[in-house]
Every structure is written in structure tokens, then in C-alpha cells.
Scaffold this active site. Sequence first.
Site, PDB file in Angstrom:
ATOM      1  N   ASP B  11       0.726  -1.206   0.278  1.00 20.36           N
ATOM      2  CA  ASP B  11       0.192   0.066   0.056  1.00 20.36           C
ATOM      3  C   ASP B  11       0.928   1.605   0.071  1.00 20.36           C
ATOM      4  O   ASP B  11       1.806   1.130   0.570  1.00 20.36           O
ATOM      5  CB  ASP B  11      -1.103   0.264   1.352  1.00 20.36           C
ATOM      6  CG  ASP B  11      -1.735  -1.013   1.614  1.00 20.36           C
ATOM      7  OD1 ASP B  11      -2.307  -1.769   0.261  1.00 20.36           O
ATOM      8  OD2 ASP B  11      -2.789  -0.907   2.002  1.00 20.36           O
ATOM      9  N   ASP B 130     -13.956  -5.048  -3.431  1.00 19.49           N
ATOM     10  CA  ASP B 130     -13.899  -4.992  -2.050  1.00 19.49           C
ATOM     11  C   ASP B 130     -15.197  -5.422  -1.158  1.00 19.49           C
ATOM     12  O   ASP B 130     -16.395  -5.223  -1.724  1.00 19.49           O
ATOM     13  CB  ASP B 130     -13.930  -4.255  -0.804  1.00 19.49           C
ATOM     14  CG  ASP B 130     -12.183  -2.679  -1.588  1.00 19.49           C
ATOM     15  OD1 ASP B 130     -11.279  -3.678  -1.444  1.00 19.49           O
ATOM     16  OD2 ASP B 130     -12.522  -2.472  -0.936  1.00 19.49           O
TER      17      ASP B 130
END
Lengths: 216, 251
Positions: B11, B130
Site C-alpha cells: 500500500d 472489496d
Amino acid sequence: MIVVIDYKAGNLYNVGNALKYLKAEFTVSGDPAVVSQADRVILPGVGSARAAMESLTEQGLVEVLQGLRVPFLGICLGLQLLFEVSDEDNTPCLGLLPGTVRRFNSSQVKVPHIGWNQVSGVAGQGSKRSERTIAPAVPQPSSKLFEGIPAESFFYFLHSYFAPVESPFTLGKTDYGDWFGSVVARENFYGVQFHPERSGEIGLKMLQNFLEVQSS
Amino acid sequence: MLAKRIIPCLDVAGGRVVKGVHFVDLKDAGDPVELGGRYYREGADELVFLDITATVEERKTVVDWVKRVADSIFIPFTVGGGISTVAQVYDLLRAGADKVSINSAAVKNPELLGEASRAFGSQCIVLAVDAKWTGAGWKVFVSGGRIETARDALEWIRQGEELGVGEILLTSMDSDGTQEGYDLKLLGAVTASIRIPVIASGGAGSPEHLLEALRVGADAVLAASIFHYDRYSIAQVKDYLAENSIPVRRN
């Protein structure tokens, strides 16, 4: 000078990066005058067969490529374009190799074929079609491109269409549901279905081997 | 034989690698090129960089670090996070990304997936989803998992396949950050319903978790914490998977 063919389709950057890493001098060009003067040509694999052939045609590159006498390497789509025709939008290709490029059958395997897979040699070069498909795999394609590369090495594949295995010009094959042709060669024309520029150290070694192939 | 892929995920915020636990509470873990290069040399099969930068201003740096990553690693990598236009996809591919993953923007405008897949080929467009269990199926969440949508995750994934994406990056919001294993029910349901590859994400805490996900049908497994904090090396994980008859790349 090595020329990487620019056919206006996107990611040429990584082939260039790999060549830079290998300290090879190259230029990226779609100009027929530049390509015909090259002493080595790489046709990278980007986009669809139809778009690529249209772009090569527009740029006046089709006959230039067909007439090359210097070492040529087609990568991914660049290998597929060597054949007569691709089932992708039923596109006539460069016709340097006999045969048709077909799509993987999504009822048998996941499409695209994404990931690291192995390349084996094809037994009995020059034997009959039926013998070639059923013959056991030999560890390594008999090609200069594979010198110094350990047998059963993995390379990175990313494609939905594939070349025939039953061709006298197929030197390497890969198993994805069924065998397909992953390494081809005819005289000065070489093609690999995988991406050597994304296949780690082994891929870089294969590219280096191509840079050392002598002109015929 | 096609190997199962082990994919460390990094990330990135403001050009630096961070890792979120349940998408908040970030810890700085280093430079994208440095970390990416380390994983490349250790035998990672692929890398995923998710840009979680909040501001437009900071996001302009993405192309720069993507170029730097492409200069030094010779395995495929995917870049995702905040991508909402075909032009952005083009810029990232041009900078050297092999694939681009699209998440929230596709939920708002599904046709983005079709346009991008037609323009650049299915193989370089990844749909990131997600998903979270709501008691009546899995729902799609957007904006880094903060906002629930009305979309059913399985239907949305099938729609993405029809629109032409080449791969699904499936993150379970329920298991992400727990390190207690992937959501195998969700993963099984997704892999059974589509014919494109699935990357499992969210919850990996041990090599056993990766094995479970691959046995349920994942084509690749994404993991962050177990690699970032040197709990396991990629080689250790691959040794374990190979001992359990999972085909992995060893060169």
C-alpha cells in the site's frame, strides 16, 4: 542498432527497460526507413491482433517486416502476428509461419492464461504432425534462445490466444489445458509467447541470448 | 504446469509504502522501489501496489514511482487506487505498470471496465472488489472499504467478467487485517461462478492460510503483513506450498 517496433499501442516501456538493464543500445520506432536499417528487431506484444495489424499496415511496416534478414524477436502478440491468421477478429497476419492462432476455450481453462508456466522442447523435429503432438516433452527447446537456461524454468505468460503446437516451426511448447506453441523459429524469425522482459533473471538471460544470435 | 502466484501487496501513500490494518492505523514500511526490489529478488511472482493517497495533489507522484519500479524490477506488477478514467489507465501502462486495477470508479461507472478492456486488452485490466458479508449475501464496498453499496458482490464480479476484465482482485473486508485467514466461503463462491483468474486478498497470517485459499480455487494469493514484517520469507512460503503439492515457481 536494435529497433523496438512502436505500433502505438501502449506498454513498450518494459522491453526498453530490460534492454537498458542489459546495456543494449536500442531505439523505439515505427518508421519503415529506420526498421529496414536495423540490425536486430523486436516486435513487442501489446493489444489486439486487429489493432496491431492495422497500425503496422498504416505505418507501411508489413512488407518491411516480412523482408527482414536480421534477427527478429516477436514477443507475445508479436509471436502470434508471425502466423497466417489470428482468430482474434479473424485478422490476417504477417504470414511468415503457416497456421492459425486460436483462442483458449474458456469451458476448459480460465482465459486469459495469466502467470508463470514452463516451456518444454518439442521432440522429433521435422516428424509428422501426429507424432509431434503425442511425443513426450523434451526438457528444453533446441534454440539458441534457451542456451544456459535451466530446463523446466518458468516464464511469465499473459494471453488469450495461442499458436499451434503441431507446426514444423514450433520449437517449444507449454501445457495449459492442452499443449500450445510457446517458442517458434524460422530462419531469422523467432517468437516467444511469454514475456521475457517480465520473467525475472531467466527472462533477461533469454533476451541476452537473442541479442547474441548471429545474422544468417 | 501453470504455477500458483504469490503476490506481496504494497500500500502506497504519498510515494511511501504503508500497510493498513482494517484500512486505518498506517505504519510506514518504506520505499516502493526498495521494497518491490526486495520482493523481486526473493522470488515474488508478481507485485501489487495500491495507492491509497487521499489527495489529488499527492496522486500526481504515482507515475514517477511507477516508472522507478518498472526500471528496476522484471516481474509483472499491478497498480491500483483511485483510478477513474481511461486516460489514467493509459498513463500508468505507459509508465510501465503491467496491469491496472479499478475499484470504486467502476462501481459508479461500469462501462469504464469495458472501455479500458477494449482499449488496452482484458489482460491488463483487473477489477478490484472489496466485499463484506451482510447477512444476506456479500455486498460491494467502495472508497477504501468505507462505503457500502447496494451491489451484490457475486453479481458485480460476474458483470465485470462480462465487461471484459482479465482478472479479479477479491478482498474480504471481514478478514482483511485479521491475519486469521482468507474468507474461504466468499472465495469459493466467487471462483465457482466465473472463468477468469481470481487473486485472493485479506486475512493472510500464515503459509497455511495461503494453502487453504489456493485449495479453494484461488489462482493467486495476495499478502502483506506476513512478508512486510519478515515473519515469513517468500521462499519459506513457496517451500511449504510445494510440500503440499501446490505448483509454484522456484527459479
